[in-house]
Design a protein around this motif. Structure first.
Motif, PDB file in Angstrom:
ATOM      1  N   LEU B 406      36.389  43.655  52.313  1.00 41.22           N
ATOM      2  CA  LEU B 406      37.822  43.898  52.171  1.00 41.22           C
ATOM      3  C   LEU B 406      38.129  44.931  51.084  1.00 41.22           C
ATOM      4  O   LEU B 406      39.266  45.344  50.926  1.00 41.22           O
ATOM      5  CB  LEU B 406      38.544  42.588  51.841  1.00 41.22           C
ATOM      6  CG  LEU B 406      38.521  41.521  52.951  1.00 41.22           C
ATOM      7  CD1 LEU B 406      39.114  40.213  52.444  1.00 41.22           C
ATOM      8  CD2 LEU B 406      39.285  42.010  54.187  1.00 41.22           C
ATOM      9  N   GLY B 407      37.086  45.324  50.352  1.00 41.68           N
ATOM     10  CA  GLY B 407      37.285  46.328  49.291  1.00 41.68           C
ATOM     11  C   GLY B 407      38.100  45.795  48.132  1.00 41.68           C
ATOM     12  O   GLY B 407      38.829  46.551  47.479  1.00 41.68           O
ATOM     13  N   LEU B 408      37.989  44.491  47.847  1.00 43.17           N
ATOM     14  CA  LEU B 408      38.785  43.890  46.777  1.00 43.17           C
ATOM     15  C   LEU B 408      38.014  43.945  45.468  1.00 43.17           C
ATOM     16  O   LEU B 408      36.814  43.670  45.433  1.00 43.17           O
ATOM     17  CB  LEU B 408      39.116  42.429  47.136  1.00 43.17           C
ATOM     18  CG  LEU B 408      39.924  42.252  48.433  1.00 43.17           C
ATOM     19  CD1 LEU B 408      40.135  40.778  48.733  1.00 43.17           C
ATOM     20  CD2 LEU B 408      41.259  42.981  48.345  1.00 43.17           C
ATOM     21  N   LYS B 409      38.728  44.288  44.411  1.00 44.90           N
ATOM     22  CA  LYS B 409      38.077  44.411  43.105  1.00 44.90           C
ATOM     23  C   LYS B 409      38.848  43.626  42.057  1.00 44.90           C
ATOM     24  O   LYS B 409      40.048  43.386  42.206  1.00 44.90           O
ATOM     25  CB  LYS B 409      38.017  45.876  42.684  1.00 44.90           C
ATOM     26  CG  LYS B 409      37.228  46.739  43.663  1.00 44.90           C
ATOM     27  CD  LYS B 409      36.815  48.052  43.051  1.00 44.90           C
ATOM     28  CE  LYS B 409      36.131  48.962  44.047  1.00 44.90           C
ATOM     29  NZ  LYS B 409      35.096  48.357  44.852  1.00 44.90           N
ATOM     30  N   GLY B 410      38.153  43.252  40.979  1.00 47.77           N
ATOM     31  CA  GLY B 410      38.784  42.591  39.831  1.00 47.77           C
ATOM     32  C   GLY B 410      39.560  41.349  40.227  1.00 47.77           C
ATOM     33  O   GLY B 410      39.070  40.490  40.952  1.00 47.77           O
ATOM     34  N   GLU B 411      40.810  41.314  39.741  1.00 48.14           N
ATOM     35  CA  GLU B 411      41.649  40.133  39.967  1.00 48.14           C
ATOM     36  C   GLU B 411      41.978  39.908  41.441  1.00 48.14           C
ATOM     37  O   GLU B 411      42.329  38.804  41.845  1.00 48.14           O
ATOM     38  CB  GLU B 411      42.962  40.281  39.177  1.00 48.14           C
ATOM     39  CG  GLU B 411      42.788  40.262  37.667  1.00 48.14           C
ATOM     40  CD  GLU B 411      42.303  38.913  37.162  1.00 48.14           C
ATOM     41  OE1 GLU B 411      42.924  37.904  37.493  1.00 48.14           O
ATOM     42  OE2 GLU B 411      41.276  38.889  36.446  1.00 48.14           O
ATOM     43  N   GLU B 412      41.870  40.974  42.223  1.00 51.68           N
ATOM     44  CA  GLU B 412      42.207  40.839  43.653  1.00 51.68           C
ATOM     45  C   GLU B 412      41.170  40.026  44.417  1.00 51.68           C
ATOM     46  O   GLU B 412      41.444  39.522  45.504  1.00 51.68           O
ATOM     47  CB  GLU B 412      42.197  42.216  44.328  1.00 51.68           C
ATOM     48  CG  GLU B 412      43.243  43.188  43.906  1.00 51.68           C
ATOM     49  CD  GLU B 412      43.036  44.512  44.653  1.00 51.68           C
ATOM     50  OE1 GLU B 412      44.033  45.088  45.048  1.00 51.68           O
ATOM     51  OE2 GLU B 412      41.860  44.938  44.825  1.00 51.68           O
ATOM     52  N   GLN B 447      35.026  36.952  61.851  1.00 53.20           N
ATOM     53  CA  GLN B 447      35.446  35.723  61.175  1.00 53.20           C
ATOM     54  C   GLN B 447      36.517  36.006  60.119  1.00 53.20           C
ATOM     55  O   GLN B 447      37.442  35.220  59.934  1.00 53.20           O
ATOM     56  CB  GLN B 447      34.235  35.041  60.521  1.00 53.20           C
ATOM     57  CG  GLN B 447      33.211  34.525  61.519  1.00 53.20           C
ATOM     58  CD  GLN B 447      33.850  33.622  62.570  1.00 53.20           C
ATOM     59  OE1 GLN B 447      34.589  32.702  62.230  1.00 53.20           O
ATOM     60  NE2 GLN B 447      33.574  33.902  63.839  1.00 53.20           N
ATOM     61  N   VAL B 448      36.372  37.127  59.442  1.00 51.73           N
ATOM     62  CA  VAL B 448      37.394  37.493  58.445  1.00 51.73           C
ATOM     63  C   VAL B 448      38.726  37.727  59.156  1.00 51.73           C
ATOM     64  O   VAL B 448      39.785  37.275  58.706  1.00 51.73           O
ATOM     65  CB  VAL B 448      36.963  38.751  57.650  1.00 51.73           C
ATOM     66  CG1 VAL B 448      38.095  39.260  56.774  1.00 51.73           C
ATOM     67  CG2 VAL B 448      35.736  38.435  56.807  1.00 51.73           C
ATOM     68  N   LYS B 449      38.667  38.407  60.283  1.00 53.02           N
ATOM     69  CA  LYS B 449      39.888  38.677  61.049  1.00 53.02           C
ATOM     70  C   LYS B 449      40.560  37.363  61.455  1.00 53.02           C
ATOM     71  O   LYS B 449      41.784  37.222  61.405  1.00 53.02           O
ATOM     72  CB  LYS B 449      39.529  39.508  62.285  1.00 53.02           C
ATOM     73  CG  LYS B 449      40.729  39.978  63.072  1.00 53.02           C
ATOM     74  CD  LYS B 449      40.284  40.832  64.245  1.00 53.02           C
ATOM     75  CE  LYS B 449      41.506  41.362  65.000  1.00 53.02           C
ATOM     76  NZ  LYS B 449      41.088  42.139  66.187  1.00 53.02           N
ATOM     77  N   THR B 457      44.200  42.649  58.037  1.00 53.20           N
ATOM     78  CA  THR B 457      45.187  43.652  58.463  1.00 53.20           C
ATOM     79  C   THR B 457      45.415  44.684  57.360  1.00 53.20           C
ATOM     80  O   THR B 457      45.488  45.890  57.614  1.00 53.20           O
ATOM     81  CB  THR B 457      46.524  42.954  58.814  1.00 53.20           C
ATOM     82  OG1 THR B 457      46.246  41.950  59.787  1.00 53.20           O
ATOM     83  CG2 THR B 457      47.540  43.936  59.359  1.00 53.20           C
ATOM     84  N   ARG B 458      45.491  44.191  56.114  1.00 57.36           N
ATOM     85  CA  ARG B 458      45.712  45.113  54.992  1.00 57.36           C
ATOM     86  C   ARG B 458      44.555  46.118  54.904  1.00 57.36           C
ATOM     87  O   ARG B 458      44.760  47.299  54.668  1.00 57.36           O
ATOM     88  CB  ARG B 458      45.826  44.313  53.694  1.00 57.36           C
ATOM     89  CG  ARG B 458      46.683  45.003  52.647  1.00 57.36           C
ATOM     90  CD  ARG B 458      46.925  44.113  51.449  1.00 57.36           C
ATOM     91  NE  ARG B 458      47.554  42.855  51.795  1.00 57.36           N
ATOM     92  CZ  ARG B 458      47.324  41.692  51.173  1.00 57.36           C
ATOM     93  NH1 ARG B 458      46.475  41.624  50.176  1.00 57.36           N
ATOM     94  NH2 ARG B 458      47.933  40.585  51.537  1.00 57.36           N
ATOM     95  N   ARG B 459      43.349  45.602  55.105  1.00 55.74           N
ATOM     96  CA  ARG B 459      42.184  46.496  55.059  1.00 55.74           C
ATOM     97  C   ARG B 459      42.268  47.529  56.174  1.00 55.74           C
ATOM     98  O   ARG B 459      42.027  48.721  55.954  1.00 55.74           O
ATOM     99  CB  ARG B 459      40.895  45.694  55.212  1.00 55.74           C
ATOM    100  CG  ARG B 459      39.635  46.555  55.279  1.00 55.74           C
ATOM    101  CD  ARG B 459      38.428  45.713  55.623  1.00 55.74           C
ATOM    102  NE  ARG B 459      37.194  46.471  55.573  1.00 55.74           N
ATOM    103  CZ  ARG B 459      36.687  47.126  56.614  1.00 55.74           C
ATOM    104  NH1 ARG B 459      37.325  47.142  57.769  1.00 55.74           N
ATOM    105  NH2 ARG B 459      35.553  47.786  56.483  1.00 55.74           N
ATOM    106  N   ALA B 460      42.627  47.049  57.376  1.00 54.16           N
ATOM    107  CA  ALA B 460      42.702  47.968  58.519  1.00 54.16           C
ATOM    108  C   ALA B 460      43.768  49.037  58.270  1.00 54.16           C
ATOM    109  O   ALA B 460      43.571  50.212  58.587  1.00 54.16           O
ATOM    110  CB  ALA B 460      43.022  47.175  59.786  1.00 54.16           C
TER     111      ALA B 460
END
Lengths: 80, 463
Positions: B406-412, B447-449, B457-460
């Protein structure tokens, strides 16, 4: 919410996640040794508690909780 | 026996991460407490690593010569592309100093011409020929200034392969060296099978004579010596005997035959799994040049891997020295596209080189990637550490995978509780469906979807 109600709802989540009868659960039971929770189930229990009580717990602190009674007290802190 | 010294526990205010050696931004620096010692002829000889590091240590390449002996030939286009990438990898200081080409086919000569036309200063182009005077015509026509030539030195080669005696080999080899000088070409004598040769009975007399004659020519034409551990017999342990001892062999060359370090090169083979450490040891004991091939491809079990030498070089220097480490991945990708198979667990470039599977390791990686990653592979290679999902990955592993996906970093970043449904699906594959293979990225994405649709959706949408 008083402690007795929290306890009932905690027991309900435990019985659903670990597939146990509520009568098999005691406050001094530990999740892993006495109730047989595996790694994924420990996380599922935390997720179940969050959903049941509509709270968001600190993950690291939540996963430190070992017994049913401690979980009740831990959740109670979020409901004050 | 005296009582052991007491060792009181030291509790630091902050963790001691040994930053001097383990600066995460670079491959871990190799530090030396003092000199290396070797007993030679009853004398203790001191080798100073700092003196070695003060020398012009370089990497040389034989991907297009020894490397091609282990596989179908590269096309001209492939050789040109690889040469161009080697130049970028080695950087402006020419850490990858030279590469050698065959000259025997039209394609060999075309590749050499096209590589030279790129105009790179480094790697310098040299050639390789048999010890045959007639072959100098090819070298001169190709405009190459230095050529390697076979000067096999064990009795296995002299008597059994060449059907000569030592005197004939000695004179023939020197004759070819003289022919090189006459043709204006710098000779590089490849002492084939040196780790199985009679060092005092043949190698020293030949090399000493080579050095004596080199005094008659200009410094840039002096004969070079390549120590060829043809069968991988070399050992780097102090105390090992000649001819297998690398420290002694190099000492004999530099001190007893007068070969300057800048004229000395190590060429190894991996028959006994010693190829890389032998090469790196040769640097420390007196060779300036370490001969390598990309990913170690070479005759039989291969040669010192060039990318391994590059990382070792940085680790010894404690500095990138102009090396573009990301080119290592680009070259690997290009090799794969050319049909070359690189094992998944191959260091630095294999698919799984920084992939962890065990849940307990994934937990560490989630807490701080330095725990289970060798250095900042994202910065130096463009490859962040990864987890591969199996039943051993645990929820920690799944959480890392999902956050990376999902490309999430740190607090996300999502915690384990948030990804529990994906983790449950993974466990069910093994516990309920008796799966025996790893879960693919594509399956996990599905599975994430399903279980984290908003994030998916945000990633897409963010592309």
């Amino acid at each position: 919410m008083d402690r007795a109600e929290i306890k009932d709802r905690v027991y309900r989540v435990i019985s659903q996640v670990l597939k146990l009868e509520p009568g098999q659960i005691q406050e001094d039971h530990t999740f892993t040794v006495d109730l047989g929770a595996e790694s994924v189930q420990s996380v599922e229990l935390m997720a179940g508690f969050e959903e049941e009580f509509d709270i968001e717990m600190d993950e690291d602190e939540a996963l430190q909780v070992q017994s049913v009674g401690s979980a009740i007290d831990f959740i109670a802190r979020y409901l004050k | 026996m005296a009582a052991p010294k007491p060792w009181p526990l030291v509790e630091p205010q902050a963790p001691n991460l040994l930053d001097e050696q383990f600066d995460y931004r670079l491959p871990p620096k190799i530090l030396f407490d003092g000199p290396l010692y070797e007993e030679i002829d009853g004398k203790v000889v001191r080798f100073d690593p700092q003196e070695a590091l003060a020398r012009d240590l370089v990497i040389t390449d034989t991907t297009f010569r020894d490397g091609q002996q282990a596989r179908p030939p590269y096309t001209v286009e492939q050789q040109v592309r690889l040469y161009d990438m080697l130049a970028k990898l080695g950087g402006p200081r020419g850490i990858i100093r030279q590469t050698e080409f065959f000259l025997y086919t039209k394609n060999d000569r075309k590749a050499l011409d096209q590589c030279r036309a790129l105009g790179h200063r480094y790697p310098e182009i040299t050639s390789w020929i048999r010890a045959d005077k007639g072959d100098f015509r090819l070298v001169v026509e190709a405009g190459v200034k230095e050529t390697g030539m076979l000067t096999s030195c064990s009795d296995y080669h002299i008597f059994l392969k060449l059907k000569k005696n030592r005197r004939q080999a000695f004179e023939d080899y020197l004759g070819v060296v003289e022919a090189a000088w006459e043709a204006g070409v710098r000779p590089r004598c490849h002492l084939e099978d040196v780790t199985r040769a009679d060092i005092e009975g043949f190698v020293l007399p030949f090399v000493a004579e080579l050095m004596r004659r080199s005094e008659q020519v200009a410094p840039q034409m002096r004969a070079k010596v390549r120590l060829c551990d043809t069968m991988g017999f070399g050992v780097s342990f102090p105390g090992a005997a000649l001819p297998r001892s690398i420290p002694k062999l190099i000492y004999r060359m530099t001190h007893d035959a007068g070969v300057p370090p800048e004229c000395l090169e190590w060429h190894g083979h991996n028959d006994f799994h010693k190829v890389h450490i032998n090469g790196a040891s040769a640097w420390l004991y007196g060779c300036n040049a370490l001969n390598t091939t990309l990913f170690g491809f070479g005759e039989r079990t291969g040669n010192p891997p060039l990318e391994g030498a590059v990382i070792e070089y940085i680790a010894l220097r404690g500095d990138l020295c102009g090396i573009d480490t990301r080119m290592i991945q680009e070259i690997a990708q290009y090799m794969r596209s050319a049909g070359v198979e690189i094992p998944p667990n191959y260091p630095f470039v294999g698919r799984d080189f920084n992939t962890t599977r065990a849940g307990i390791h994934a937990g560490g990686l989630r807490a701080d990637e330095r725990i289970y990653n060798i250095f900042d592979t994202a910065a130096l290679f463009g490859r962040p550490p990864r987890v591969s999902i199996t039943d051993k990955s645990g929820v920690d592993g799944v959480a890392i995978w999902v956050n990376e996906f999902l490309g999430l970093k740190g607090e996300e970043r999502l915690n384990k509780i948030k990804v529990h449904k994906v983790a449950r699906w993974v466990m069910d594959q093994y516990e309920v469906h008796q799966r025996t293979s790893a879960i693919t990225d594509e399956e996990l994405a599905v599975q994430v979807k399903e279980h984290l649709p908003e994030h998916y959706t945000r990633r897409a949408q963010s592309g």
